[in-house]
Each structure stands twice: as C-alpha cells, then as structure tokens.
Design an enzyme around this catalytic site. Structure first.
Site, PDB file in Angstrom:
ATOM      1  N   PHE A  11      83.288  27.717  12.507  1.00  0.00           N
ATOM      2  CA  PHE A  11      84.654  27.717  12.667  1.00  0.00           C
ATOM      3  C   PHE A  11      84.500  25.798  14.048  1.00  0.00           C
ATOM      4  O   PHE A  11      85.293  24.820  12.430  1.00  0.00           O
ATOM      5  CB  PHE A  11      85.400  28.081  14.380  1.00  0.00           C
ATOM      6  CG  PHE A  11      86.162  27.416  15.208  1.00  0.00           C
ATOM      7  CD1 PHE A  11      87.304  26.593  14.528  1.00  0.00           C
ATOM      8  CD2 PHE A  11      86.284  27.332  16.485  1.00  0.00           C
ATOM      9  CE1 PHE A  11      88.484  26.002  15.669  1.00  0.00           C
ATOM     10  CE2 PHE A  11      87.034  26.914  17.425  1.00  0.00           C
ATOM     11  CZ  PHE A  11      88.156  26.269  16.445  1.00  0.00           C
ATOM     12  N   GLY A  36      80.144  32.739  11.144  1.00  0.00           N
ATOM     13  CA  GLY A  36      80.473  31.913  10.169  1.00  0.00           C
ATOM     14  C   GLY A  36      80.599  32.537   8.470  1.00  0.00           C
ATOM     15  O   GLY A  36      80.403  33.724   7.916  1.00  0.00           O
ATOM     16  N   ILE A  55      68.149  29.640  12.415  1.00  0.00           N
ATOM     17  CA  ILE A  55      68.151  28.615  13.729  1.00  0.00           C
ATOM     18  C   ILE A  55      66.227  29.373  14.455  1.00  0.00           C
ATOM     19  O   ILE A  55      65.493  28.674  14.552  1.00  0.00           O
ATOM     20  CB  ILE A  55      68.992  28.054  14.522  1.00  0.00           C
ATOM     21  CG1 ILE A  55      69.396  29.240  15.569  1.00  0.00           C
ATOM     22  CG2 ILE A  55      69.837  27.255  13.971  1.00  0.00           C
ATOM     23  CD1 ILE A  55      69.675  28.489  16.802  1.00  0.00           C
ATOM     24  N   SER A 118      77.727  22.715  26.570  1.00  0.00           N
ATOM     25  CA  SER A 118      78.592  23.677  26.948  1.00  0.00           C
ATOM     26  C   SER A 118      79.153  23.493  28.568  1.00  0.00           C
ATOM     27  O   SER A 118      78.578  23.071  29.620  1.00  0.00           O
ATOM     28  CB  SER A 118      78.423  25.400  27.345  1.00  0.00           C
ATOM     29  OG  SER A 118      80.062  25.717  27.611  1.00  0.00           O
ATOM     30  N   TYR A 142      74.866  32.758  28.997  1.00  0.00           N
ATOM     31  CA  TYR A 142      74.957  31.569  27.878  1.00  0.00           C
ATOM     32  C   TYR A 142      75.301  30.304  28.623  1.00  0.00           C
ATOM     33  O   TYR A 142      74.609  29.896  27.562  1.00  0.00           O
ATOM     34  CB  TYR A 142      76.328  32.294  27.460  1.00  0.00           C
ATOM     35  CG  TYR A 142      77.386  31.466  26.761  1.00  0.00           C
ATOM     36  CD1 TYR A 142      76.898  31.034  25.388  1.00  0.00           C
ATOM     37  CD2 TYR A 142      77.552  30.306  26.665  1.00  0.00           C
ATOM     38  CE1 TYR A 142      77.449  30.040  24.416  1.00  0.00           C
ATOM     39  CE2 TYR A 142      78.695  28.968  26.174  1.00  0.00           C
ATOM     40  CZ  TYR A 142      78.158  29.162  25.036  1.00  0.00           C
ATOM     41  OH  TYR A 142      78.647  28.451  24.337  1.00  0.00           O
ATOM     42  N   LYS A 146      72.836  27.128  27.233  1.00  0.00           N
ATOM     43  CA  LYS A 146      72.998  25.864  26.776  1.00  0.00           C
ATOM     44  C   LYS A 146      72.894  24.719  27.212  1.00  0.00           C
ATOM     45  O   LYS A 146      72.605  23.692  26.867  1.00  0.00           O
ATOM     46  CB  LYS A 146      75.146  25.691  27.228  1.00  0.00           C
ATOM     47  CG  LYS A 146      75.735  27.020  25.576  1.00  0.00           C
ATOM     48  CD  LYS A 146      75.371  25.485  23.843  1.00  0.00           C
ATOM     49  CE  LYS A 146      75.418  26.728  23.030  1.00  0.00           C
ATOM     50  NZ  LYS A 146      75.953  25.770  22.228  1.00  0.00           N
ATOM     51  N   VAL A 186      90.084  32.708  23.691  1.00  0.00           N
ATOM     52  CA  VAL A 186      91.330  33.491  24.109  1.00  0.00           C
ATOM     53  C   VAL A 186      92.602  32.800  23.456  1.00  0.00           C
ATOM     54  O   VAL A 186      93.409  33.875  23.108  1.00  0.00           O
ATOM     55  CB  VAL A 186      91.362  33.267  25.550  1.00  0.00           C
ATOM     56  CG1 VAL A 186      91.669  31.398  25.901  1.00  0.00           C
ATOM     57  CG2 VAL A 186      92.830  33.779  25.798  1.00  0.00           C
ATOM     58  N   ARG A 210      91.170  25.689  31.695  1.00  0.00           N
ATOM     59  CA  ARG A 210      90.507  24.854  30.797  1.00  0.00           C
ATOM     60  C   ARG A 210      91.071  24.353  30.119  1.00  0.00           C
ATOM     61  O   ARG A 210      92.833  24.457  29.985  1.00  0.00           O
ATOM     62  CB  ARG A 210      90.304  26.867  30.135  1.00  0.00           C
ATOM     63  CG  ARG A 210      90.150  27.855  30.390  1.00  0.00           C
ATOM     64  CD  ARG A 210      88.711  27.946  29.941  1.00  0.00           C
ATOM     65  NE  ARG A 210      87.871  28.940  30.583  1.00  0.00           N
ATOM     66  CZ  ARG A 210      87.415  29.464  31.970  1.00  0.00           C
ATOM     67  NH1 ARG A 210      88.690  28.846  32.668  1.00  0.00           N
ATOM     68  NH2 ARG A 210      86.984  30.337  31.884  1.00  0.00           N
TER      69      ARG A 210
HETATM   70  C1  UD1 Z   1      84.819  29.159  26.044  1.00  0.00           C
HETATM   71  C2  UD1 Z   1      83.759  29.590  24.351  1.00  0.00           C
HETATM   72  C3  UD1 Z   1      82.039  28.972  24.917  1.00  0.00           C
HETATM   73  C4  UD1 Z   1      82.107  27.131  25.260  1.00  0.00           C
HETATM   74  C5  UD1 Z   1      83.008  27.493  26.929  1.00  0.00           C
HETATM   75  C6  UD1 Z   1      82.654  25.930  27.361  1.00  0.00           C
HETATM   76  C7  UD1 Z   1      85.098  31.238  23.477  1.00  0.00           C
HETATM   77  C8  UD1 Z   1      84.843  32.468  22.880  1.00  0.00           C
HETATM   78  N1  UD1 Z   1      83.624  30.393  23.992  1.00  0.00           N
HETATM   79  O1  UD1 Z   1      84.581  30.201  27.144  1.00  0.00           O
HETATM   80  O2  UD1 Z   1      81.324  28.911  23.957  1.00  0.00           O
HETATM   81  O3  UD1 Z   1      80.842  26.931  25.248  1.00  0.00           O
HETATM   82  O4  UD1 Z   1      83.974  27.522  26.009  1.00  0.00           O
HETATM   83  O5  UD1 Z   1      84.392  26.322  27.640  1.00  0.00           O
HETATM   84  O6  UD1 Z   1      85.297  30.042  22.746  1.00  0.00           O
HETATM   85  N2  UD1 Z   1      90.459  35.618  28.068  1.00  0.00           N
HETATM   86  C9  UD1 Z   1      91.710  36.106  28.731  1.00  0.00           C
HETATM   87  N3  UD1 Z   1      91.936  37.799  27.380  1.00  0.00           N
HETATM   88  C10 UD1 Z   1      90.980  37.287  26.542  1.00  0.00           C
HETATM   89  C11 UD1 Z   1      89.987  36.460  26.218  1.00  0.00           C
HETATM   90  C12 UD1 Z   1      89.612  35.922  27.191  1.00  0.00           C
HETATM   91  O7  UD1 Z   1      92.196  36.386  29.231  1.00  0.00           O
HETATM   92  O8  UD1 Z   1      91.492  37.843  24.982  1.00  0.00           O
HETATM   93  C13 UD1 Z   1      90.465  34.958  29.649  1.00  0.00           C
HETATM   94  C14 UD1 Z   1      88.693  34.794  29.807  1.00  0.00           C
HETATM   95  O9  UD1 Z   1      88.647  35.889  30.549  1.00  0.00           O
HETATM   96  C15 UD1 Z   1      88.398  33.783  30.569  1.00  0.00           C
HETATM   97  C16 UD1 Z   1      88.875  32.642  29.432  1.00  0.00           C
HETATM   98  O10 UD1 Z   1      90.492  33.237  29.085  1.00  0.00           O
HETATM   99  O11 UD1 Z   1      88.986  33.324  32.250  1.00  0.00           O
HETATM  100  C17 UD1 Z   1      88.485  31.385  28.615  1.00  0.00           C
HETATM  101  O12 UD1 Z   1      88.002  32.974  28.058  1.00  0.00           O
HETATM  102  P1  UD1 Z   1      86.830  32.187  26.001  1.00  0.00           P
HETATM  103  O13 UD1 Z   1      88.163  32.161  25.791  1.00  0.00           O
HETATM  104  O14 UD1 Z   1      86.502  33.058  26.396  1.00  0.00           O
HETATM  105  O15 UD1 Z   1      86.792  30.787  27.272  1.00  0.00           O
HETATM  106  P2  UD1 Z   1      85.204  30.990  27.299  1.00  0.00           P
HETATM  107  O16 UD1 Z   1      84.739  31.728  28.450  1.00  0.00           O
HETATM  108  O17 UD1 Z   1      86.035  30.314  28.651  1.00  0.00           O
END
Ligand code: UD1
Length: 316
Positions: A11, A36, A55, A118, A142, A146, A186, A210
């Site tokens: 992405f 990818g 890698i 990250s 994770y 990073k 998310v 976020r």
């Molecule tokens: C994301 C990145 C990570 C990056 C980080 C930087 C992704 C998959 N992960 O992690 O690589 O290093 O940001 O800040 O892009 N959630 C829901 N419902 C869902 C999925 C997630 O509620 O269906 C919640 C999760 O519990 C979390 C939040 O949304 O609280 C964000 O989750 P996610 O998008 O997985 O990102 P991060 O874990 O913050």
C-alpha cells in the site's frame, strides 16, 4: 536517481513508487508479495524493475541494492496483533530483514537509507503530542522491532558512515490499503464493512485516538527525508499533528456514505496503545514538511477509492 523501495508493491510502497516514477527517477522494487500485489504497480509496471524476493534473503537484497542512490525501506510485517500472535515471525522479518537491508545499503555505498519506523515505538507514554525526544517504550513485539530498526540505522551511521533517516509513521491510510485481513488498518476495515453492509467492529470503546495520516503526506515526507540536508541520523514523526477517535471517524463515515452505521463493540486488543498524535515540528523545521492533505479530505478521497474498488459487487 535510482531508488530501491523494499515493500514497494504494498500500500505505502506502491504509492511511493508512483510518485518516484512521476518525478522521473529509476525505481527497483523488492517485494515478496506476501502483503503487496503486483497489481498495485499496474500504472508504472513497464517503467520499474520489480524483483520478487524477501528482505530476509541477503543475496536478493544485495542484488536489488546494486547501483542504488537511495533506499526506502518499507518492507515489514506491519500489524501489532499479528506480532502478538507470532513474535518470532515479526522479529525475523522486521529485525533480521532490516539488518540485511542496512548491510546491503552499506556495501552498495548508497547516499542514504530512509527507514519506515513506527509511532508504536512510543508505547503508552501519556504525553500528547508525541515528540521525538520522548523515550521509546514500545508495548508490543511489533513496536520493539520497529524501534530496533531505528537503533540499527543509527548505529550503521555511526559505525559505517551510512547516511540514514527514520520516519515514524502514524497510522497511514488511503487508496490501496488492503482491507481483507483481520490485521488490516482500521480505516480500511471500516470502509469495507460499510460498503458490504456489515457492522464495523470496534475493539474497545472507540474512544481511542490516532493521528491518521493520508498517504500523500507520508510519501512527501519520506522523499524529503531522503534528500534533506542535515537529516541524516535523525528520527522524525510522520503524521499530521492532529488526532481523531474511532467513534468520530464512524460519524464522518456516516456522512460520507449516507448510511446509518451501527458498530459492534468488542473487547480491546492486547498490545494496542490508547492515543497517538504526532508533534511534527521537527519534520517541519528540518525537512520543510507540511501535511498536504488533511484528514477529512483524505478520508473522502479514500472512501471514493474504496467505493470504486470494492463497491461494484454490491452495486454501490
Ligand atoms: C498502525 C499500523 C502499524 C503502524 C502504526 C503506527 C496497520 C495495520 N498498522 O497500527 O503498522 O506502525 O499504525 O502508528 O496499519 N481497530 C478496530 N477495529 C478494526 C481494526 C482495528 O477497532 O477492525 C482498532 C485497534 O484496536 C486500534 C485502532 O483501531 O485501537 C488502530 O488499529 P490499526 O489500524 O490496526 O493500527 P495500529 O495498531 O494503531
């Protein structure tokens, strides 16, 4: 200039490659296609050199690095919960793999390597926004991997004189983010659920926040980190400086989709942080970076893209 982009079919990577090609650079992509897809590179396929390889394979990285001026190292296992499930697998790709990329970049005498670090390195430090001077304190495997990548990059600068910069990405979103796995970002999950008429699943109360960063911003900042004078050896936040809760995002998605959204609230995920927001003043000062696209515009553009890519089957 010649750029090696590891993870360039993913992405973030494919958006990076599009921009590099648009700017007239030569691009080599090294991607094992585990996350990818070659189709992400459809627009530039004839103009780039795509190497399918991992890698974790030093010889493949060395070969891809040959003749490169810059390396943008994005290849990784990206998910926090996946690292909780499989810490050894995440460690292997993210740490051993990164070490391979650094060794290859050093040996190829590249001008600089930029590493996709990250915001998860910050862990639960309660102060917001997060500034780069705060101590790292990751709370997931994770996040550790990073952060270790950053430490390795800096040490390669000191020990071998390899110019390097790290950009700590804060929740990047946008077109081509793959929504199909339980580990997907998310916003992509929410958009797919709304398009398919399913209930989006929220882990926790939805009040976690976020600094969601539209892809064009992170591409611009990363390319600045390659070239900016005085940036070597530094770590920069890659965000927008704002933050928004998941519940607020769902409200905006209701407006965009014109549908009433009833989310399903499940227990919080282990290893998740609560709040995340970048202080971007260092990137502004050293890289001349300013977010180009603000959250709501990015969300709208992303929504349009998902409707096009995933909405057809549903007739929407
Ligand atoms: C994301 C990145 C990570 C990056 C980080 C930087 C992704 C998959 N992960 O992690 O690589 O290093 O940001 O800040 O892009 N959630 C829901 N419902 C869902 C999925 C997630 O509620 O269906 C919640 C999760 O519990 C979390 C939040 O949304 O609280 C964000 O989750 P996610 O998008 O997985 O990102 P991060 O874990 O913050």
């Amino acid at each position: 200039m010649r750029y090696l982009v590891t993870g360039g079919a993913g992405f973030i990577g494919s958006n990076m490659v599009d921009e590099l090609v648009r700017r007239g650079h030569k691009v080599v992509v090294l991607d094992d296609l585990s996350a990818g897809k070659e189709s992400n590179l459809a627009d530039v396929r004839s103009k780039i050199d795509l190497r399918v390889g991992s890698i974790t394979d030093l010889a493949a990285v060395q070969s891809a690095c040959h003749g490169a001026d810059y390396v943008i190292h994005l290849a990784a296992r990206t998910s926090v919960p996946r690292s909780v499930q499989d810490p050894i697998g995440t460690n292997f790709v993210n740490i051993d793999g990164t070490l391979n990329v650094l060794v290859a970049a050093r040996d190829a005498k590249v001008r600089r390597i930029v590493f996709a670090a990250s915001s998860s390195a910050y862990g639960e430090t309660p102060t917001l926004p997060k500034t780069e001077t705060m101590p790292a304190d990751p709370i997931s495997p994770y996040g550790i991997t990073k952060y270790v990548g950053e430490l390795y990059a800096k040490v390669f600068g000191r020990v071998y004189g390899l110019e390097n910069a790290c950009v700590r990405y804060f929740n990047v979103f946008g077109p081509r983010q793959d929504p199909s796995s339980q580990y997907s970002g998310v916003l992509s999950r929410f958009m797919l659920a709304v398009i398919e008429g399913q209930q989006p699943v929220v882990f926790g109360d939805g009040e976690q926040s976020r600094d969601f960063t539209f892809i064009e911003n992170i591409v611009d900042e990363t390319l600045r980190a390659c070239e900016a004078r005085g940036a070597s050896g530094m770590v920069f936040n890659g965000g927008t400086g704002a933050r928004i809760t998941l519940n607020q995002v769902l409200k905006l998605l209701e407006k965009l989709s014109g549908k009433k959204i009833q989310a399903k609230y499940d227990p919080p995920r282990t290893g998740d942080i609560r709040d995340s927001q970048a202080d971007i003043s260092l990137a502004e000062k050293v890289l001349g970076y300013q977010p180009l696209v603000h959250f709501e515009e990015g969300l709208q553009r992303t929504w349009e893209w998902y409707k096009g890519a995933y909405g057809k089957k549903q007739g929407g």
